[in-house]
Design a protein around this motif. Sequence first.
Motif, mmCIF file in Angstrom:
data_model
loop_
_atom_site.group_PDB
_atom_site.id
_atom_site.type_symbol
_atom_site.label_atom_id
_atom_site.label_comp_id
_atom_site.label_asym_id
_atom_site.label_seq_id
_atom_site.Cartn_x
_atom_site.Cartn_y
_atom_site.Cartn_z
ATOM 1 N N VAL A 120 0.818 -1.116 0.222
ATOM 2 C CA VAL A 120 -0.072 0.118 0.008
ATOM 3 C C VAL A 120 0.936 1.085 0.042
ATOM 4 O O VAL A 120 0.384 2.219 -0.771
ATOM 5 C CB VAL A 120 -0.817 -0.072 1.390
ATOM 6 N N HIS A 121 1.923 1.141 0.725
ATOM 7 C CA HIS A 121 2.910 2.380 1.103
ATOM 8 C C HIS A 121 3.443 2.598 -0.448
ATOM 9 O O HIS A 121 3.659 3.734 -0.890
ATOM 10 C CB HIS A 121 3.829 2.120 1.820
ATOM 11 N N ASP A 122 3.928 1.381 -1.145
ATOM 12 C CA ASP A 122 4.516 1.596 -2.475
ATOM 13 C C ASP A 122 3.315 2.082 -3.713
ATOM 14 O O ASP A 122 3.759 2.891 -4.324
ATOM 15 C CB ASP A 122 5.010 0.051 -2.831
ATOM 16 N N LEU A 123 2.354 1.458 -3.458
ATOM 17 C CA LEU A 123 1.192 2.015 -4.303
ATOM 18 C C LEU A 123 0.959 3.468 -4.263
ATOM 19 O O LEU A 123 1.216 4.144 -5.329
ATOM 20 C CB LEU A 123 -0.135 1.328 -4.270
ATOM 21 N N ARG A 124 0.853 4.172 -3.174
ATOM 22 C CA ARG A 124 0.742 5.437 -2.760
ATOM 23 C C ARG A 124 2.065 6.181 -3.384
ATOM 24 O O ARG A 124 1.672 7.336 -3.819
ATOM 25 C CB ARG A 124 0.580 5.733 -1.150
ATOM 26 N N SER A 125 2.970 5.951 -3.226
ATOM 27 C CA SER A 125 4.120 6.396 -3.596
ATOM 28 C C SER A 125 4.260 6.515 -5.091
ATOM 29 O O SER A 125 4.653 7.654 -5.515
ATOM 30 C CB SER A 125 5.528 5.854 -2.994
ATOM 31 N N ARG A 130 3.862 9.506 -9.840
ATOM 32 C CA ARG A 130 3.234 9.520 -11.214
ATOM 33 C C ARG A 130 2.572 10.982 -11.565
ATOM 34 O O ARG A 130 2.597 11.637 -12.431
ATOM 35 C CB ARG A 130 2.298 8.531 -11.450
ATOM 36 N N ILE A 131 1.955 11.364 -10.502
ATOM 37 C CA ILE A 131 1.169 12.726 -10.677
ATOM 38 C C ILE A 131 2.152 13.952 -10.532
ATOM 39 O O ILE A 131 1.827 14.598 -11.668
ATOM 40 C CB ILE A 131 0.259 12.821 -9.180
ATOM 41 N N LEU A 132 3.297 13.859 -10.043
ATOM 42 C CA LEU A 132 4.226 15.032 -10.156
ATOM 43 C C LEU A 132 4.908 14.882 -11.476
ATOM 44 O O LEU A 132 5.399 15.780 -11.903
ATOM 45 C CB LEU A 132 5.197 14.878 -9.029
ATOM 46 N N ALA A 133 5.146 13.584 -12.055
ATOM 47 C CA ALA A 133 5.737 13.330 -13.520
ATOM 48 C C ALA A 133 4.849 13.846 -14.509
ATOM 49 O O ALA A 133 5.326 14.118 -15.672
ATOM 50 C CB ALA A 133 6.035 12.094 -13.429
ATOM 51 N N MET A 153 -9.602 6.201 -1.712
ATOM 52 C CA MET A 153 -10.622 4.898 -1.808
ATOM 53 C C MET A 153 -10.170 3.814 -2.482
ATOM 54 O O MET A 153 -10.392 2.726 -2.013
ATOM 55 C CB MET A 153 -11.928 5.543 -2.191
ATOM 56 N N ASP A 154 -9.346 4.159 -3.616
ATOM 57 C CA ASP A 154 -8.978 2.864 -4.578
ATOM 58 C C ASP A 154 -7.783 2.250 -4.060
ATOM 59 O O ASP A 154 -7.747 1.026 -4.052
ATOM 60 C CB ASP A 154 -8.683 3.494 -5.854
ATOM 61 N N VAL A 155 -7.153 2.791 -3.283
ATOM 62 C CA VAL A 155 -6.061 2.182 -2.863
ATOM 63 C C VAL A 155 -6.328 1.575 -1.549
ATOM 64 O O VAL A 155 -6.281 0.260 -1.378
ATOM 65 C CB VAL A 155 -4.761 3.143 -2.193
ATOM 66 N N MET A 156 -7.291 1.894 -0.696
ATOM 67 C CA MET A 156 -7.860 1.474 0.415
ATOM 68 C C MET A 156 -8.697 0.213 -0.046
ATOM 69 O O MET A 156 -8.829 -0.713 0.720
ATOM 70 C CB MET A 156 -9.007 2.367 1.053
ATOM 71 N N GLU A 157 -9.406 0.429 -1.106
ATOM 72 C CA GLU A 157 -10.321 -0.687 -1.570
ATOM 73 C C GLU A 157 -9.157 -1.932 -1.974
ATOM 74 O O GLU A 157 -9.481 -3.129 -1.869
ATOM 75 C CB GLU A 157 -10.785 -0.487 -3.031
#
Length: 609
Positions: A120-125, A130-133, A153-157
């Motif tokens: 989950v940590h890796d996904l959010r990172s 990606r957003i910044l890039a 919500m999607d990461v939590m899902e």
Amino acid sequence: MGSFLRLVTLLKNYKLPLALHMMSNLLMALFTVFSLPAIIPFFQLFLNQELSQPVRPEEPFAFSNADEYLKFHFLSWLDGMEQAEAMLMMCFIIIALFFLKNFFHYMALFFLAPVRNGVVHDLRSMLFDRILAMPVSYFDDKQKGDLMSRFSMDVMEVENSILKSLEKAVREPLLVVGSLLFMLYISPGLTLFVFILILVTALIIGGISQQLKKKSTIVQQTLGRLLSFVEESISGIKVVKAFRAEGFLQGRFREVNKYYKYVLNRVLWRRDLSSPLSEFMGITVVCMLFYVGAQSVFRGEISSEAFLAFLLAFFYIINPSKNFANAYYSIQKGMAGLQRIEDLLLAPDHMPEKGNPAPFKELKKGIRLENVTFEYNGAERAAINNVSLEVKAGTTTALVGRSGSGKSTLADLVARFYDVSSGRILMDGVDVRDLKLSDLRKMMAVVSQEPVLFNDTIKNNIIFGYGEASMEAVERAAKMANAHDFIMETSDGYESGVGDRGNLLSGGQKQRIALARAILRDPPLLILDEATSALDSESEKLVQKALEEVMRGRTSIVVAHRLSTIKNADQIAVLSEGELVEAGSHNELMDKRGEYYKFINLQSLSDSD
């Protein structure tokens, strides 16, 4: 399946805890299976029967007859004991086996926790990186609430539906396989009968789960719309109240919220069907097994205690099968969220950096625009049309024109927030698309009409993106921006917080903080996009004085419409409907009595009013 496999590849960063998790699950399954043959002597004693006599196998020990040797040594150990004593020993053995089973069950969960949280940590990172890039153009048609929904919500899902279910997806098949092997050992015929019944059950449940995945995708998309709507309403709360639009927004919100409730109900109905359906199918199989197995006992094909052990093994299959079915449902539901995450992670970059880009350390000659044309995605006409312009190093060029003439767009193209549709923008003779993007951005600073401040201290907002800076450098930049005095009047000086989006400061104060941020970088190129247009006259004078000091001897591109800002520029470029209609100094353009002359006269009338 591709999305799921890519998620599994993230597990490679957690090989050790994952291996320990797998080993713990394997040991738990082994002790679960070992408890099955151990229960047969218990049933024999409980049914007031004598224990079987130990018989040494005739063949030498091998893997194929390991069970016979195990049975021989086990019965030899119990041989000669009284019935009560043997029963007590059996109880201790069963307790020990179940203790070890549950101990390794806990250890499996213990080792899985850092894996789940790590993924989950890796996904959010990855999402944030990606957003910044992504280029600015990516966000033009995206809703902020929808992007935030993917982070939350999607990461939590994914965590709750997929990663939480991975443990069951790994553990339960081990229990099922181990129990099935024991059942095959007891009675291959009965096991085949059970297998067919379970296969039919799996096909029924699998069909429902496919529908669940489709509905879950709609749920996640609708939630993104809902969050985006809330975010826009909060951001524009002053406008909402000023125009008494509460009722209008409430109606729109209730419409989206009602649809979200509608689709979510259907997802939950399908998901919640898994447990009762699995239980009903399970008890149906049990009843059929009781009937068929009883016939085998009556015919003497299998002993009663062996059949009871067979039933226990089957019960060991029911719960794991039910859990596996629930896990499968959850994974299908979570796949919708994972797909939305992947849509962002795999979104194409329309402004990729070329291989081996040219370094860019200093702006010596200047900037040249050659026949630049640019169209926004989906636009009916070009925002910039065939513009050619030269900006010499160390000079100030002002871009003027009516609203919508393309001034800010042209400045964004120079900063390479967008790539031109045709033509070229050259810096010291090199196309900006061939330059290293990080070097290009390091060479410039941008101050916009709406300064962006982050919910942090004044000092951290000034050094934002710069890295470490001495307090003397920060104060020097603030003094040049005419910000030092008001900063020192705040409660904690440079350590004072600015609030969310800088709402604890006035518009002029925010603009001067943003200008201090630009000054600290000491960039060769300064881009000012309507930096004073939203300020009152007093704040504008302070900011304008700071700007004149900063722009002296520096290559500057100024987007402005106020005469006080543009009259001293070395060059003024006049835009109309995306085209460059004239360029020159203030006096030259006034003498021409063209578009600039009309623009200044209109602006003078506006100022006099």
